[in-house]
Design an enzyme around this catalytic site. Sequence first.
Site, PDB file in Angstrom:
ATOM      1  N   ARG A 101      29.823  28.274  40.207  1.00 14.25           N
ATOM      2  CA  ARG A 101      31.017  28.208  41.085  1.00 14.25           C
ATOM      3  C   ARG A 101      31.905  27.101  40.552  1.00 14.25           C
ATOM      4  NH1 ARG A 101      31.814  28.387  47.588  1.00 14.25           N
ATOM      5  NH2 ARG A 101      31.402  30.550  47.064  1.00 14.25           N
ATOM      6  N   HIS A 128      36.140  36.381  43.135  1.00 16.70           N
ATOM      7  CA  HIS A 128      34.874  36.143  43.856  1.00 16.70           C
ATOM      8  C   HIS A 128      34.111  37.477  43.936  1.00 16.70           C
ATOM      9  CE1 HIS A 128      31.972  34.247  46.246  1.00 16.70           C
ATOM     10  NE2 HIS A 128      32.621  34.057  47.378  1.00 16.70           N
ATOM     11  N   GLN A 131      31.189  38.377  46.477  1.00 18.62           N
ATOM     12  CA  GLN A 131      31.636  38.625  47.855  1.00 18.62           C
ATOM     13  C   GLN A 131      32.151  40.059  48.003  1.00 18.62           C
ATOM     14  OE1 GLN A 131      31.780  36.172  50.588  1.00 18.62           O
ATOM     15  NE2 GLN A 131      31.949  38.130  51.653  1.00 18.62           N
ATOM     16  N   ASP A 229      41.471  35.845  54.662  1.00 20.06           N
ATOM     17  CA  ASP A 229      40.732  34.725  54.058  1.00 20.06           C
ATOM     18  C   ASP A 229      41.468  33.453  54.467  1.00 20.06           C
ATOM     19  OD1 ASP A 229      39.124  33.109  52.463  1.00 20.06           O
ATOM     20  OD2 ASP A 229      40.045  33.704  50.561  1.00 20.06           O
ATOM     21  N   CYS A 269      35.589  36.714  54.561  1.00 21.33           N
ATOM     22  CA  CYS A 269      34.485  36.246  53.714  1.00 21.33           C
ATOM     23  C   CYS A 269      33.814  35.004  54.293  1.00 21.33           C
ATOM     24  CB  CYS A 269      34.996  35.966  52.304  1.00 21.33           C
ATOM     25  SG  CYS A 269      36.350  34.771  52.264  1.00 21.33           S
ATOM     26  N   ARG A 297      25.333  39.232  51.379  1.00 19.77           N
ATOM     27  CA  ARG A 297      25.403  38.450  50.148  1.00 19.77           C
ATOM     28  C   ARG A 297      24.004  38.361  49.517  1.00 19.77           C
ATOM     29  NH1 ARG A 297      29.519  34.809  49.476  1.00 19.77           N
ATOM     30  NH2 ARG A 297      28.615  34.648  47.385  1.00 19.77           N
TER      31      ARG A 297
END
Length: 314
Positions: A101, A128, A131, A229, A269, A297
């Site tokens: 990340r 991402h 996700q 988001d 998310c 996830r």
Amino acid sequence: MKHFLKETDFTPREVAEVFALAQSLKQQRGKTTPPVLQHQTWAMIFSKSSTRTRVSFEVGIHELGGNPLFLNRNDIQLGRGESIEDTAKVLSRFVHGLVVRTYDHADVERLASAGTIPVINALTDFLHPCQIYADAFTLAERWGKAGDLLGSLKGRKIAFLGDTACNMANSWILGANLFGMKISLAGPSGFEPSAEFNSLLGKEGFAGGYQFTEDPYEAVKDADVVYTDVWVSMGKEEEAKERIKTMTPFQVNKKLFAAAKRDALFMHCLPAYPGKEVTQEVLDNPRSIIFDQAENRLHIQKAIMAKLSELRGK
Ligand code: CP
Ligand code: NVA
């Protein structure tokens, strides 16, 4: 070496296999799990905060029989200027996979090309993909039938509201095209999906593309999914005041959510900031599936790691 840096790194056939595997891993959880990472250590280099990604990967690696090794960027020499290439080469001598990340998407690409182990993108400023796979799996679980999870996504419409230039918006544009969905994005002027992104979409040869509008009601019309988001992504804190001001008309509230299809689902998310990009009322709506997304996830990432292990060296 196969990596998972963006949604389209798996072929459509591999995507279908990953989804089927995620479903079976979910059903088997707590009973049996194939020890596909037995005798392996997977390192996780994180340069940004995380709750879901960190915990789901650590638990997932453990459940597949492997050993997760969490490395905060600032605790290793990378944080003091050791090169990405040397870091990749050294870690490749010790561990069997890398979950990363970070900020700059080019950094995950450099780690992948310099090392000799699979690299998974656990969020960059650009994309991402873990996700989006978890989100699409969550929808397929609701709408799909056994043996054809992905077919159920085809032709469905997703509306993405707010920061339409962020990693989640970019990933959903790629994801929607990959899964045969339609996507409308509504955000302020200046937050159109970036030119860099357009060239990637062109390169991947997608026909569907996306629609961008500054009218949130136009975007949610006939939508099966309303997605938002945070307005202030990690690394954008200095722009917080301006972003909150320009993105306020795109807040997902009861009125906007009601303008989508009657049975539309709400997705986020997470982490969410109630009162900013979404109201608490919408987060609590029975058609909000935010915690199913979070749980998935774990299952989808286990399937992604299992698939990368199977394809190792191919
Ligand atoms: N959605 C997501 O990636 O959450 P974290 O930042 O908590 O990992
Ligand atoms: N766009 C958000 C996603 C967090 C999971 C960020 O990058 O901070």
